[in-house]
Design a protein around this motif. Sequence first.
Motif: not given
Lengths: 307, 327
Positions: A228-229, A231, A261, A263, A287-291, A295
């Motif tokens: 996951s991406k 930040e 940023l 992965y 901060r975790q960006h849930q894909q 996406d």
Amino acid sequence: MESSEMVLTVEGLCKTIGKREIVHDLHFSVKKGEVFGFLGPNGAGKTTTIRMLVGLIRPTKGRILIGGYDLQKEFLQAIRQVGCIVENPELYSYLTGRENLEHFVRMVKEIPMKRIDEVVELVDLTERIDDPVKTYSLGMRQRLGIAQALLGNPQLLILDEPTNGLDPAGIRELRNFIRQLVDEEGISVFISSHILHEVQLMCDRVAIISQGKILKTSSVQQLIEQDSKVEWIIDPIQKGLSLLKKLDYVSQIESFGERILAYMPADKIAEVNEQMIKQQIKVSGIRQHQQTLEDIFLEMTEGDQIV
Amino acid sequence: MSNLVYNEFYKIIRKKRMLVITFILLVIIPIFTYGQYKTTKTTLEELGTSDWRAILQQQIVDQQNRLASSRIAPERKEQIRLNIKLQQYYLDHDINPSAPGAPTFVRGFIENSVSLFLPLLVVILAADLVSSEHSSGTIKLLLTRPVPRWKILLSKYVALLLSISLLLLIMVILSYLISGIIFGYKGWTMPILTGFQTQGEHLITNFVHIVPQWKYILMAAGLAWFSAIAVGTLSFMVSVLMRHAASSMGVMLAAVIAGTLLTQIAPNWQELKYVAFINLGLTDYLTGRPVIVEGMNLPFSLAVLSVWSIAALVIAFLVFTRRDVNT
């Protein structure tokens, strides 16, 4: 996996029209009691594939097995297992809902007339079933279409873009309905769509198709649970950068001002955080960006739409 | 199979096509009836007497005088002799041949509608039978049932045959009931001459005989039915080949009308007789009306229409069972 558990098996399916290859060498299978999503941008070959699955179009090459029957050689037995809506739910608009269903019941000896009341109840159309279809809203037509598809107690329900033209409430209703069908009646559903977040919520597995080829087949869970991406907001930024670069499970590192940023697997975030603190890097935000499936889908099929 | 035919027939009825056609007939027949009534009235006024026996007697005398003349060709003489025989028959049996009566109107209506009006009605019924399923998208639902494609097409064809028969029945019944209001409902047994044959420019009268009108109407209706089926079958093929209801209807209307026009424009064009639409006027062979192109007779026309129909059916079935459905 036993092959008898497979309701639908597709092997080496090709369709060439003129010199254009619309569908190229598709392989996939749908298990009993699962919702299988067939995703791709417009023009990827979804509808052509679905038309081949229900016998409207002859494949140029390849084999389709439904409930163990070869669709080309044993059409009647194979198609007996299937209920489908191809594109829009088009019914005879000059007939009433009930007359439409009676029409299709009459075509198959084994279905008793009283089955109509069951399916009408199931799709919640009882009150309007004796009205002409031309007075129906799109949502009601969609439900009548599903009723029609369920008449023959199918093992496999094939739905082509079933959410087209439905409002958000209608979409949610449809989603719940499909889940309910699968959970209670144990049938399998093959569903095509180009709108991902809808499918993400109801499918067990998906195939992503682009330009007539399948790019990936896997469970929705696996697709989303890849790296996951993440930040990072840290200070000093240079020290953090060199730390992240040393870790081999971190990839695609980019920095913007005091943000980075990158992965990485979600379960390594705590570990990385610990190392940062050890090296006296101030971490003021993670901060975790849930894909989303969207996406992943866009990443895989990038540039397709422009062709 | 009977279930499938029931489905297809039910759809034809519910599409209200039959209703539209009945409505057209309800408008057309009274107009024709009135026209016929006007003509009869004018004839009577010209003769100056209303005693039909006197008129008939006068006509017989006139014709006998003409027979005595030497300038008349032998086959023409034969025809006149026949006519005299017929008129004598009318006199002896106390039948007024010029009082039309509803059966006479029915006969005339069939004879005059067989080569254009009836084909047009049939085209309205048949031309979008399959193509409308394509344009509405319902073909996808039909073909994804556990029923072989040829059975679906066959059920549509049988339903078409049924509805063409129903159309003819409605036409005969309506024209009888409506025209009877003015002309009266009697005249079924009136004798009619039939059995004319042509060879080259000669009218062969060897086989001419007298039949009662009801028998004649039955024969005419049978021939009209045959020619309507031929038009229906050709329309059926076009509706399989075309995917849009409007275009299949247009093609068939153009073909039927062009066929009628061609016979008037180019009567010397020999090859025309092999065209289906030229051979639709089967009842002309009963009345002895001169043929359009030399060499045409009833068996020939029946053969031409049969060959076209069979070819159309073969093409329709081959295309329908093999084609990819993309619409």
